[in-house]
Design a protein around this motif. Structure first.
Motif, PDB file in Angstrom:
ATOM      1  N   VAL A   2      27.971 -31.493  46.737  1.00  0.00           N
ATOM      2  CA  VAL A   2      26.525 -31.494  46.575  1.00  0.00           C
ATOM      3  C   VAL A   2      25.930 -32.513  47.538  1.00  0.00           C
ATOM      4  CG1 VAL A   2      26.597 -33.232  44.740  1.00  0.00           C
ATOM      5  CG2 VAL A   2      24.697 -31.608  44.862  1.00  0.00           C
ATOM      6  N   SER A  25      21.166 -30.791  46.240  1.00  0.00           N
ATOM      7  CA  SER A  25      21.168 -29.426  46.748  1.00  0.00           C
ATOM      8  C   SER A  25      22.111 -28.577  45.909  1.00  0.00           C
ATOM      9  CB  SER A  25      21.620 -29.396  48.201  1.00  0.00           C
ATOM     10  OG  SER A  25      22.972 -29.819  48.285  1.00  0.00           O
ATOM     11  N   GLY A  26      21.995 -27.262  46.052  1.00  0.00           N
ATOM     12  CA  GLY A  26      22.923 -26.370  45.384  1.00  0.00           C
ATOM     13  C   GLY A  26      22.530 -26.043  43.956  1.00  0.00           C
ATOM     14  N   ARG A  27      23.262 -25.098  43.382  1.00  0.00           N
ATOM     15  CA  ARG A  27      22.942 -24.595  42.050  1.00  0.00           C
ATOM     16  C   ARG A  27      23.885 -25.122  40.985  1.00  0.00           C
ATOM     17  NH1 ARG A  27      21.898 -18.168  43.456  1.00  0.00           N
ATOM     18  NH2 ARG A  27      20.277 -18.511  45.021  1.00  0.00           N
ATOM     19  N   THR A  28      24.725 -26.087  41.360  1.00  0.00           N
ATOM     20  CA  THR A  28      25.737 -26.550  40.424  1.00  0.00           C
ATOM     21  C   THR A  28      25.461 -27.943  39.908  1.00  0.00           C
ATOM     22  OG1 THR A  28      27.083 -27.385  42.252  1.00  0.00           O
ATOM     23  CG2 THR A  28      27.514 -25.126  41.495  1.00  0.00           C
ATOM     24  N   SER A  77      17.225 -29.948  39.507  1.00  0.00           N
ATOM     25  CA  SER A  77      18.404 -30.536  40.165  1.00  0.00           C
ATOM     26  C   SER A  77      18.102 -31.960  40.633  1.00  0.00           C
ATOM     27  CB  SER A  77      18.856 -29.661  41.346  1.00  0.00           C
ATOM     28  OG  SER A  77      19.266 -28.395  40.904  1.00  0.00           O
TER      29      SER A  77
END
Length: 124
Positions: A2, A25-28, A77
């Motif tokens: 990330v 960043s990212g969806r996790t 996030s």
């Protein structure tokens, strides 16, 4: 990994407040334990606070307990560090960090990703 970007640092008088943000960043994001660390000039980077991936569990360094609050907004996030009653000894570069898994940690070595840091300066 990330990617992390801190913001919200600045100059504040003793007794004042600041809120730091750490955008990931990212969806996790919701699968990472998160933490805040700080590094003052000439000193080691030290633990400030950590939060679990669900946001349900938090832990603070004794030096900031009762003054700082760590939180996350998984829909954005983003992790936050709300700082009140700031002291000159809180002056440092503040870094956010992410650790794969449910739990954060007080140990720098257990984090997988780091932001670039944001400067907090508290004047007396």
């Amino acid at each position: 990994q990330v990617q992390l970007v801190e913001s919200g640092g600045g100059l504040v008088q003793a007794g004042g407040s600041l809120r730091l943000s750490c955008a990931a960043s990212g969806r996790t994001f919701s699968t990472y334990g998160m933490g805040w660390f700080r590094q003052a000039p000439g000193k080691e980077r030290e633990f400030v606070a950590t939060i679990s991936s669900t946001g349900a569990s938090t832990y603070y360094a004794d030096s900031v307990k009762g003054r700082f609050t760590i939180s996350t907004d998984n829909s954005k996030s983003t992790m936050y560090l709300q700082m009140h009653s700031l002291k000159p000894e809180d002056t440092a570069v503040y870094y956010c960090a992410a650790r794969r898994g449910r739990w954060g940690s007080v140990k720098r070595s257990e984090y997988d990703s780091w932001g670039q840091g944001t400067q907090v300066t508290v004047s007396s």
